[in-house]
Scaffold this active site. Structure first.
Site, PDB file in Angstrom:
ATOM      1  N   VAL A  11      50.271  69.934  96.813  1.00  0.00           N
ATOM      2  CA  VAL A  11      49.523  70.739  97.703  1.00  0.00           C
ATOM      3  C   VAL A  11      50.714  71.875  98.116  1.00  0.00           C
ATOM      4  CG1 VAL A  11      48.527  70.810 100.070  1.00  0.00           C
ATOM      5  CG2 VAL A  11      47.945  69.091  98.403  1.00  0.00           C
ATOM      6  N   ASP A  30      61.917  72.169 100.531  1.00  0.00           N
ATOM      7  CA  ASP A  30      62.123  70.860 100.137  1.00  0.00           C
ATOM      8  C   ASP A  30      63.434  70.182 100.394  1.00  0.00           C
ATOM      9  OD1 ASP A  30      59.971  69.182  98.227  1.00  0.00           O
ATOM     10  OD2 ASP A  30      61.905  68.254  98.400  1.00  0.00           O
ATOM     11  N   CYS A 264      44.694  60.665  95.434  1.00  0.00           N
ATOM     12  CA  CYS A 264      44.037  60.980  96.587  1.00  0.00           C
ATOM     13  C   CYS A 264      43.205  59.933  96.682  1.00  0.00           C
ATOM     14  CB  CYS A 264      43.558  62.419  96.503  1.00  0.00           C
ATOM     15  SG  CYS A 264      44.826  63.628  96.322  1.00  0.00           S
TER      16      CYS A 264
HETATM   17  C1  UGA Z   1      40.357  65.010  94.600  1.00  0.00           C
HETATM   18  C2  UGA Z   1      39.316  65.868  95.264  1.00  0.00           C
HETATM   19  O1  UGA Z   1      38.259  66.096  94.220  1.00  0.00           O
HETATM   20  C3  UGA Z   1      39.884  67.170  95.830  1.00  0.00           C
HETATM   21  O2  UGA Z   1      38.834  67.867  96.296  1.00  0.00           O
HETATM   22  C4  UGA Z   1      40.974  66.785  96.906  1.00  0.00           C
HETATM   23  O3  UGA Z   1      41.572  67.950  97.417  1.00  0.00           O
HETATM   24  C5  UGA Z   1      42.225  65.949  96.108  1.00  0.00           C
HETATM   25  O4  UGA Z   1      41.362  64.699  95.713  1.00  0.00           O
HETATM   26  C6  UGA Z   1      42.994  65.435  97.320  1.00  0.00           C
HETATM   27  O5  UGA Z   1      42.749  64.939  98.199  1.00  0.00           O
HETATM   28  O6  UGA Z   1      44.113  66.000  97.152  1.00  0.00           O
HETATM   29  P1  UGA Z   1      41.733  65.053  92.267  1.00  0.00           P
HETATM   30  O7  UGA Z   1      42.383  63.461  92.854  1.00  0.00           O
HETATM   31  O8  UGA Z   1      42.814  65.899  91.957  1.00  0.00           O
HETATM   32  O9  UGA Z   1      40.914  65.601  93.670  1.00  0.00           O
HETATM   33  O10 UGA Z   1      40.942  64.752  91.064  1.00  0.00           O
HETATM   34  P2  UGA Z   1      39.192  64.699  90.939  1.00  0.00           P
HETATM   35  O11 UGA Z   1      38.971  65.606  90.097  1.00  0.00           O
HETATM   36  O12 UGA Z   1      38.634  64.705  91.963  1.00  0.00           O
HETATM   37  O13 UGA Z   1      39.118  63.164  90.412  1.00  0.00           O
HETATM   38  C7  UGA Z   1      39.529  61.775  90.823  1.00  0.00           C
HETATM   39  C8  UGA Z   1      39.192  60.844  90.120  1.00  0.00           C
HETATM   40  O14 UGA Z   1      37.642  60.497  89.896  1.00  0.00           O
HETATM   41  C9  UGA Z   1      39.692  60.775  88.581  1.00  0.00           C
HETATM   42  O15 UGA Z   1      40.257  59.680  88.198  1.00  0.00           O
HETATM   43  C10 UGA Z   1      38.331  61.095  87.868  1.00  0.00           C
HETATM   44  O16 UGA Z   1      38.604  60.715  86.737  1.00  0.00           O
HETATM   45  C11 UGA Z   1      37.219  60.399  88.623  1.00  0.00           C
HETATM   46  N1  UGA Z   1      36.022  61.020  88.398  1.00  0.00           N
HETATM   47  C12 UGA Z   1      35.668  62.139  88.933  1.00  0.00           C
HETATM   48  C13 UGA Z   1      35.103  60.135  87.692  1.00  0.00           C
HETATM   49  O17 UGA Z   1      35.285  58.980  87.231  1.00  0.00           O
HETATM   50  N2  UGA Z   1      33.628  60.563  87.656  1.00  0.00           N
HETATM   51  C14 UGA Z   1      33.497  62.117  88.241  1.00  0.00           C
HETATM   52  O18 UGA Z   1      32.477  62.491  87.999  1.00  0.00           O
HETATM   53  C15 UGA Z   1      34.565  62.690  88.795  1.00  0.00           C
END
Ligand code: UGA
Length: 439
Positions: A11, A30, A264
């Site tokens: 971030v 950092d 996250c």
């Molecule tokens: C997530 C949120 O989407 C962001 O908005 C947020 O800022 C971030 O956490 C955070 O709090 O910093 P991120 O962890 O980078 O982002 O990734 P995502 O794309 O949200 O995926 C998270 C997990 O859910 C992955 O393991 C992905 O494979 C899974 N996922 C996602 C699914 O299994 N199905 C989906 O339809 C979408």
């Protein structure tokens, strides 16, 4: 605006580089001298598409600089962002705020004039109050305001998400100067018509957790629906499309898979559960989501054993993709870790390939042999398992893969391969939430 960013993790580094790209004057701080030296010489601590270029060009333009000296970094800052880690506290799942509070103390010691202190780290409700108390107690002589500005970027799409956000949330206690500073910092986003939403500080802190918990719930809902589809002979991708076309539901985050991972969702859902319990307002739906998702990752290991015919001992399983999602080298809470454990417990030998994650993954799974590409991984294997849907895996030569295997079994945990194509290539296919061709 002069901005100081404390912490050069995902971030901090992305936000710092993007703010500089907006034209602000940014200093990233950092403690880790090695990390700062690496960034300055063009080596990014994380794999994020476009980040090296963004950092390099803004540093060259003189808008982005790096230091290990917090005192130096905060001098004259209009806003000081805290973007340090808030991992799960060992033992109880609460967010560990020690890095945030340590940063607040150091800022208090160093601040040299009126400024706005902004928590960008994901922090539980009430953290802003404590940061304010820490700074005010140490420095009644300077005018400060503490603001919450949660970040919603996704790994792998971080720069695009930061520059074209669905919304920006700014939580304040009503301090007009703080509101003006934050409005000015985000003014470059006006071009993209991104709504900047001003709320109370506690509300902003909660919005971040509510958003992540809702998305995790949506994924878990479709994952359980996938299990039901398998049991009754329905197709989850069509169910997802059929409900997602309803605007009230929306089609995003309805891809069934091996369970959510990453830095996250797992920690934030857990922290929200703890906050709810502490305040006698349990979020039972999220409690269940956490449990279901934890069990699901290991269950994927059993699904693979089933595809192998019920016996994994003496067999070789090839995994494609190890990171928790594509376009990152992040292995935190990746489903692959639980899958590897379950398969090793069942006696399988594992070979794996990931385009960017193998260096980070290798120490976490020392028994796994890392291959140089998907074809090398598949050679002689009894099952090929697609764990993470990297683009590079979408157009593989399935015939060549099947022909090189000991037993042409394909377990597609992300449903990216068309059933017909996999069958034509000679694979016995097992999918998530669909019939596939397994016997
Ligand atoms: C997530 C949120 O989407 C962001 O908005 C947020 O800022 C971030 O956490 C955070 O709090 O910093 P991120 O962890 O980078 O982002 O990734 P995502 O794309 O949200 O995926 C998270 C997990 O859910 C992955 O393991 C992905 O494979 C899974 N996922 C996602 C699914 O299994 N199905 C989906 O339809 C979408």
């Amino acid at each position: 605006m002069k901005i100081t960013m404390i912490g050069t993790g995902y971030v901090g580094l992305v936000s710092g580089a993007c703010f500089a790209d907006f034209g602000h004057d940014v200093v990233c701080v950092d403690k880790d001298a090695g990390k700062i030296a690496a960034i300055e010489s063009g080596r990014m601590p994380i794999y994020e598409p476009g980040l090296d270029h963004l950092v390099g060009s803004n540093a060259a333009a003189g808008r982005l600089s790096f230091t290990t000296d917090l005192g130096e970094g905060v001098k004259g800052a209009d806003a000081i962002f805290i973007a340090v880690g808030t991992p799960s506290r060992r033992g109880d799942g609460h967010a560990d705020l020690s890095y945030v509070y340590a940063a607040a103390k150091e800022i208090a010691a160093a601040v040299d004039g009126p400024t706005v202190i902004v928590t960008k780290s994901t922090v539980p409700v009430g953290t802003g109050d404590e940061v304010e108390r820490i700074v005010r107690e140490a420095r009644s002589d300077v005018e400060i305001a503490v603001v919450s500005n949660p970040e919603f970027l996704r790994e792998g799409a971080a720069i695009g998400d930061f520059k074209r956000p669905d919304r920006v949330v700014v939580g304040t206690t009503g301090d007009q100067r703080a509101i003006d500073v934050m409005a000015q910092i985000y003014r470059p986003l006006n071009l993209n018509q991104a709504p900047v939403m001003f709320t109370g500080r506690r509300t902003a802190e909660l919005i971040k957790y509510a958003a992540n918990a809702f998305l995790a719930t949506k994924i878990t809902f479709i994952n359980e629906m996938a299990d039901l589809c398998e049991a009754v002979g329905a197709e989850v991708q069509d169910v997802a499309r059929g409900i997602g076309l309803d605007n009230r539901i929306g089609s995003k985050f309805l891809h069934a898979g091996p369970g959510y991972g990453g830095s996250c969702f797992p920690k934030d859902t857990l922290a929200l559960v703890k906050t709810g319990q502490d305040h006698d307002a349990p979020i039972r739906i999220v409690e269940t989501v956490v449990q279901v998702n934890d069990l699901r990752k290991r269950a994927m290991g059993r699904k693979i054993v089933k595809a192998l015919g019920g016996e994994a001992r003496g067999k070789t399983v090839a995994l494609l993709g190890l990171t928790f999602k594509p376009n990152t080298d992040d292995m935190r809470d990746a489903p692959s870790i639980a899958i590897v454990q379950a398969l090793e417990d069942a006696g399988a030998t594992i070979v794996a390939y990931d385009p960017e994650g193998m260096d980070v993954a290798a120490p976490l799974m020392p028994q796994v042999t890392m291959a140089k590409d998907a074809y090398e991984a598949a050679k002689g294997a009894d099952a090929l398992v697609l764990v993470t849907e990297w683009d590079a895996f979408r157009a593989l030569d399935l015939k060549r893969l099947a022909a090189s295997m000991n037993q042409p079994t394909l377990v597609d945990l992300r449903n990216i391969y068309p059933i017909q194509e996999a069958q034509n290539a000679g694979f016995t296919l097992s999918r998530v939430g669909g019939k596939g061709t397994e016997k």
